[in-house]
Design a protein around this motif. Structure first.
Motif, PDB file in Angstrom:
ATOM      1  N   PRO A 166      32.398  55.557  17.615  1.00 51.09           N
ATOM      2  CA  PRO A 166      32.670  54.093  17.151  1.00 51.09           C
ATOM      3  C   PRO A 166      33.878  53.496  17.196  1.00 51.09           C
ATOM      4  O   PRO A 166      33.905  52.423  17.536  1.00 51.09           O
ATOM      5  CB  PRO A 166      32.178  54.434  15.673  1.00 51.09           C
ATOM      6  N   LEU A 167      35.047  54.196  17.170  1.00 48.62           N
ATOM      7  CA  LEU A 167      36.322  53.927  17.405  1.00 48.62           C
ATOM      8  C   LEU A 167      36.457  53.553  18.671  1.00 48.62           C
ATOM      9  O   LEU A 167      36.927  52.398  19.166  1.00 48.62           O
ATOM     10  CB  LEU A 167      37.429  54.812  16.943  1.00 48.62           C
ATOM     11  N   LEU A 168      36.040  54.332  19.743  1.00 48.71           N
ATOM     12  CA  LEU A 168      36.083  53.776  21.049  1.00 48.71           C
ATOM     13  C   LEU A 168      35.345  52.804  21.594  1.00 48.71           C
ATOM     14  O   LEU A 168      35.585  51.664  22.423  1.00 48.71           O
ATOM     15  CB  LEU A 168      35.428  55.205  21.981  1.00 48.71           C
ATOM     16  N   ALA A 169      33.950  52.752  21.033  1.00 50.51           N
ATOM     17  CA  ALA A 169      33.355  51.609  21.211  1.00 50.51           C
ATOM     18  C   ALA A 169      33.928  49.964  20.693  1.00 50.51           C
ATOM     19  O   ALA A 169      33.886  49.133  21.545  1.00 50.51           O
ATOM     20  CB  ALA A 169      31.969  51.569  20.644  1.00 50.51           C
ATOM     21  N   ARG A 170      34.486  50.216  19.489  1.00 47.32           N
ATOM     22  CA  ARG A 170      35.404  49.095  18.914  1.00 47.32           C
ATOM     23  C   ARG A 170      36.389  48.677  20.030  1.00 47.32           C
ATOM     24  O   ARG A 170      36.783  47.540  20.298  1.00 47.32           O
ATOM     25  CB  ARG A 170      35.733  49.340  17.632  1.00 47.32           C
ATOM     26  N   GLU A 171      36.944  49.545  20.374  1.00 49.49           N
ATOM     27  CA  GLU A 171      38.451  49.337  21.482  1.00 49.49           C
ATOM     28  C   GLU A 171      37.760  48.781  22.733  1.00 49.49           C
ATOM     29  O   GLU A 171      38.546  47.976  23.269  1.00 49.49           O
ATOM     30  CB  GLU A 171      39.233  50.601  21.627  1.00 49.49           C
ATOM     31  N   LEU A 172      36.781  49.062  23.188  1.00 49.39           N
ATOM     32  CA  LEU A 172      36.245  48.705  24.421  1.00 49.39           C
ATOM     33  C   LEU A 172      35.512  47.463  24.458  1.00 49.39           C
ATOM     34  O   LEU A 172      35.492  46.470  25.240  1.00 49.39           O
ATOM     35  CB  LEU A 172      35.496  49.801  25.128  1.00 49.39           C
ATOM     36  N   LEU A 173      34.595  47.456  23.207  1.00 49.50           N
ATOM     37  CA  LEU A 173      33.807  46.107  23.099  1.00 49.50           C
ATOM     38  C   LEU A 173      34.416  44.920  22.273  1.00 49.50           C
ATOM     39  O   LEU A 173      34.009  43.906  22.014  1.00 49.50           O
ATOM     40  CB  LEU A 173      32.335  46.377  22.659  1.00 49.50           C
ATOM     41  N   HIS A 174      35.673  45.331  21.517  1.00 52.44           N
ATOM     42  CA  HIS A 174      35.897  44.282  20.683  1.00 52.44           C
ATOM     43  C   HIS A 174      35.067  44.114  19.462  1.00 52.44           C
ATOM     44  O   HIS A 174      34.704  44.791  18.813  1.00 52.44           O
ATOM     45  CB  HIS A 174      36.833  43.240  21.354  1.00 52.44           C
ATOM     46  N   SER A 175      34.855  42.709  19.263  1.00 49.94           N
ATOM     47  CA  SER A 175      33.979  42.043  18.377  1.00 49.94           C
ATOM     48  C   SER A 175      32.649  42.359  18.896  1.00 49.94           C
ATOM     49  O   SER A 175      31.519  41.689  18.139  1.00 49.94           O
ATOM     50  CB  SER A 175      34.501  40.782  17.801  1.00 49.94           C
ATOM     51  N   GLY A 176      32.299  42.564  20.112  1.00 49.88           N
ATOM     52  CA  GLY A 176      31.121  42.597  20.864  1.00 49.88           C
ATOM     53  C   GLY A 176      30.025  43.482  20.045  1.00 49.88           C
ATOM     54  O   GLY A 176      30.636  44.740  19.702  1.00 49.88           O
TER      55      GLY A 176
END
Length: 163
Positions: A21-31
């Motif tokens: 989830p942290l990786l996804a937040r970093e890659l997708l920002h608010s997406g």
């Protein structure tokens, strides 16, 4: 008591699920940052889960962990079981924390780590041989590693709170 390579790989899968989830937040920002509970609140006014439990994080864990498991030679099914039950543990912890009046992303020592590691490891016992002593050791190792990694990730400005 020694830990085997396979059990270290299980620990790596638990950490993968926790970090996805942290990786996804970093890659997708608010997406794709849609809360699982859709902002619902209970009669008490407390959120069901809170805004930090998102579909983006769950989907990231359910995709990344089986992939890593497959690459490690453990098979995608084991990774999927770990991801699914770790996410159930994480969501359950958030539900309990909201009932206790704790804000989203707050830390509850043990409650944030134990269900997220214990539930998937218990489920893994249906697929692989994992003695209870090794399971307990992996829960303790996950607990310690997650706390240490959390501080490193906070220092690197990847995690918002040092747990």
């Amino acid at each position: 008591m020694w830990i085997t390579t396979d059990q270290l790989l299980l620990l790596l899968l638990l950490l993968t699920t926790n970090g996805a989830p942290l990786l996804a937040r970093e890659l997708l920002h608010s997406g794709f940052n849609h809360p699982i509970d859709r902002g619902h609140r209970l009669a008490s006014g407390q959120p069901l889960l809170g805004p930090s439990k998102t579909w983006r994080g769950v989907i990231a864990a359910l995709l990344l962990t089986p992939l890593v498991s497959l690459l490690l030679g453990l098979g995608w099914l084991l990774g999927l079981v770990i991801a699914l039950f770790a996410m159930l543990g994480d969501i359950s912890s958030s539900f309990i924390k909201r009932r206790l009046g704790m804000p989203s992303s707050s830390m509850a020592l043990g409650l944030d780590q134990i269900p997220e590691s214990l539930l998937p490891l218990l489920a893994c016992r249906l697929l692989i041989e994992l003695p209870l002593t090794q399971l307990a050791l992996l829960v303790v190792l996950f607990f310690i590693t997650e706390l240490l990694l959390s501080r490193v990730l906070f220092w690197l400005h990847i995690r918002r709170h040092p747990y």
